[in-house]
Design a protein around this motif. Structure first.
Motif, mmCIF file in Angstrom:
data_model
loop_
_atom_site.group_PDB
_atom_site.id
_atom_site.type_symbol
_atom_site.label_atom_id
_atom_site.label_comp_id
_atom_site.label_asym_id
_atom_site.label_seq_id
_atom_site.Cartn_x
_atom_site.Cartn_y
_atom_site.Cartn_z
ATOM 1 N N ARG A 48 34.218 22.778 -68.227
ATOM 2 C CA ARG A 48 33.776 22.728 -66.531
ATOM 3 C C ARG A 48 34.996 21.963 -66.413
ATOM 4 O O ARG A 48 34.973 22.538 -65.054
ATOM 5 C CB ARG A 48 32.166 22.298 -66.572
ATOM 6 C CG ARG A 48 31.545 21.411 -64.839
ATOM 7 C CD ARG A 48 30.777 20.407 -65.087
ATOM 8 N NE ARG A 48 29.574 21.387 -65.511
ATOM 9 C CZ ARG A 48 28.513 21.128 -65.602
ATOM 10 N NH1 ARG A 48 27.897 19.698 -65.562
ATOM 11 N NH2 ARG A 48 27.575 22.593 -65.798
ATOM 12 N N SER A 49 34.795 21.007 -66.612
ATOM 13 C CA SER A 49 36.460 20.668 -65.911
ATOM 14 C C SER A 49 37.558 21.124 -66.084
ATOM 15 O O SER A 49 38.123 21.206 -64.901
ATOM 16 C CB SER A 49 36.569 19.113 -67.221
ATOM 17 O OG SER A 49 37.910 18.809 -66.680
ATOM 18 N N ASN A 53 38.702 21.383 -61.834
ATOM 19 C CA ASN A 53 40.141 21.182 -62.314
ATOM 20 C C ASN A 53 41.328 22.102 -61.544
ATOM 21 O O ASN A 53 42.187 21.837 -60.833
ATOM 22 C CB ASN A 53 40.723 20.346 -62.836
ATOM 23 C CG ASN A 53 39.762 19.109 -63.366
ATOM 24 O OD1 ASN A 53 40.545 17.637 -62.333
ATOM 25 N ND2 ASN A 53 38.991 18.303 -63.621
ATOM 26 N N SER A 56 41.127 23.058 -57.576
ATOM 27 C CA SER A 56 41.341 22.551 -57.409
ATOM 28 C C SER A 56 43.139 22.528 -57.228
ATOM 29 O O SER A 56 43.630 22.303 -56.467
ATOM 30 C CB SER A 56 41.605 21.156 -57.346
ATOM 31 O OG SER A 56 41.886 20.874 -58.424
ATOM 32 N N THR A 77 28.308 24.387 -62.483
ATOM 33 C CA THR A 77 30.444 24.406 -62.535
ATOM 34 C C THR A 77 30.992 24.997 -61.271
ATOM 35 O O THR A 77 31.871 24.319 -60.676
ATOM 36 C CB THR A 77 30.156 25.368 -63.906
ATOM 37 O OG1 THR A 77 30.366 24.482 -64.346
ATOM 38 C CG2 THR A 77 31.976 25.496 -63.715
ATOM 39 N N SER A 81 33.078 23.256 -58.711
ATOM 40 C CA SER A 81 34.194 24.223 -58.274
ATOM 41 C C SER A 81 34.848 24.354 -56.905
ATOM 42 O O SER A 81 36.184 23.994 -57.083
ATOM 43 C CB SER A 81 35.078 25.464 -59.269
ATOM 44 O OG SER A 81 35.025 25.216 -60.491
ATOM 45 N N ALA A 84 35.582 21.174 -55.274
ATOM 46 C CA ALA A 84 37.235 20.623 -55.083
ATOM 47 C C ALA A 84 38.141 21.757 -54.346
ATOM 48 O O ALA A 84 38.741 20.985 -53.930
ATOM 49 C CB ALA A 84 37.201 20.620 -56.531
ATOM 50 N N ASP A 259 37.680 15.382 -68.152
ATOM 51 C CA ASP A 259 39.274 15.311 -67.451
ATOM 52 C C ASP A 259 40.482 14.900 -67.058
ATOM 53 O O ASP A 259 41.654 15.288 -67.076
ATOM 54 C CB ASP A 259 39.169 14.699 -65.390
ATOM 55 C CG ASP A 259 37.409 15.441 -64.741
ATOM 56 O OD1 ASP A 259 37.402 16.185 -65.319
ATOM 57 O OD2 ASP A 259 37.203 14.174 -64.196
ATOM 58 N N THR A 260 40.354 13.597 -68.216
ATOM 59 C CA THR A 260 41.573 13.031 -69.007
ATOM 60 C C THR A 260 42.487 14.140 -69.458
ATOM 61 O O THR A 260 43.765 14.548 -69.815
ATOM 62 C CB THR A 260 41.453 12.350 -69.437
ATOM 63 O OG1 THR A 260 40.788 10.820 -68.882
ATOM 64 C CG2 THR A 260 42.560 11.073 -70.664
ATOM 65 N N VAL A 262 41.990 17.135 -69.659
ATOM 66 C CA VAL A 262 42.502 18.014 -68.978
ATOM 67 C C VAL A 262 43.695 18.325 -67.953
ATOM 68 O O VAL A 262 44.060 19.379 -67.770
ATOM 69 C CB VAL A 262 41.239 18.887 -67.921
ATOM 70 C CG1 VAL A 262 41.602 19.908 -67.221
ATOM 71 C CG2 VAL A 262 40.647 19.375 -69.032
ATOM 72 N N ASN A 263 43.850 17.730 -67.618
ATOM 73 C CA ASN A 263 44.672 16.487 -66.798
ATOM 74 C C ASN A 263 46.203 16.897 -67.708
ATOM 75 O O ASN A 263 46.769 17.239 -67.106
ATOM 76 C CB ASN A 263 44.690 15.390 -66.176
ATOM 77 C CG ASN A 263 43.835 15.340 -65.176
ATOM 78 O OD1 ASN A 263 43.789 16.008 -64.894
ATOM 79 N ND2 ASN A 263 42.904 14.321 -65.032
#
Length: 286
Positions: A48-49, A53, A56, A77, A81, A84, A259-260, A262-263
């Motif tokens: 999902r992340s 992300n 975006s 999701t 999305s 975003a 998110d961490t 995935v970034n």
């Protein structure tokens, strides 16, 4: 996915790659062009992340296709999305990677494109995130149907899905394939024989793909220990080996947010200097 902080290093450089071709592809950010991006296993957690992300990051007119068995969570999701990035179309498609229905595989991308032509896109990307743990000691894997289903979900399904991706989007100028890997791909873990073997297969399959197709970018990304339902349910609740279970419990206080990690993946793809087919861990030096 589930991973450990302590890692063993391994050389995963594909052999005989056309270096001139690769030089044309590396160093160019992979979020700068109009893209169709497929995310397998996108109903929660890391998947999902990624869907949210990545949406975006892509330019307007791009398309993110989220795949999963879970209709309700796919809707969430899609909502996230779209919020975003309203300029990037987010669609969902209910798909069970473990049900090897040839017709469903052959029609998946056509149905998901919803009338749009592949010629609209400058880049096609697929993120292979769908998978399961399936903890059991090797000596107890006597149920051939259980073993077969596991391999269908984590190995055969991925191979078939990836091949369909390559066929359907063969004329799209740029293609990117990302396999969500794990430390388990390179290090055995007690009672995770199927998981480790499946991850190792996927990594080697991607290395072979990179060797065969020097015109595409291929990455095996190990996301580190992440705070997901898979970690807590399939990891903590179902792991059979006591030593391994204790190690997982000790990691609970250091889990990464989806998110961490995935970034970090986004940063790798934006920089785009990795060797195609490489295995890169969240904790590797940037």
């Amino acid at each position: 996915m589930i991973n450990h902080v302590q890692r063993e290093t391994t050389s995963l450089t594909p052999l005989h790659v056309n270096l001139a071709t690769m030089a044309d592809l590396t160093g160019k950010g992979l979020f700068s062009t109009k893209t169709v991006c497929i995310v397998a296993g996108a109903s929660r957690g890391i998947g999902r992340s990624i869907a949210v992300n990545f949406a975006s990051k892509f330019p307007p007119g791009s398309l993110v296709i989220a795949l999963s068995r879970d209709v309700e969570q796919l809707t969430v999701t899609k909502t996230l999305s779209t919020k975003a990035s309203p300029a990037v179309l987010s669609v969902t498609h209910v798909f069970d990677q473990g049900t090897l229905d040839q017709h469903k595989y052959e029609t998946l991308f056509k149905d998901s494109l919803q009338g749009r032509s592949t010629s609209e896109f400058q880049q096609a990307m697929i993120i292979h995130n769908a998978g399961s743990v399936g903890s059991e000691f090797c000596r107890n894997l006597t149920d051939v149907n259980q073993v077969s289903h596991y391999l269908n979900v984590n190995v055969a399904g991925l191979v078939a899905l990836n091949a369909q991706f390559m066929q359907v989007f063969k004329d799209v100028p740029s293609k990117v394939v990302v396999n969500m890997s794990s430390l388990s791909a390179v290090q055995p873990m007690a009672s995770w024989g199927l998981y480790c073997s499946g991850k190792a297969f996927r990594d080697m399959f991607m290395r072979t793909l990179a060797l065969e197709q020097p015109d595409i970018r291929v990455l095996n990304y190990a996301p580190g220990p992440v705070d997901t339902n898979m970690f807590h349910k399939e990891g903590i609740q179902e792991t059979k080996a006591e030593d391994h279970l204790e190690a997982l419990r000790a990691m609970k206080k250091n889990l990464l947010a989806p998110d961490t990690t995935v970034n970090r993946l986004i940063a790798i793809l934006e920089k785009n200097v990795f060797e195609s087919g490489a295995h890169i861990d969240y904790y590797d030096e940037q």
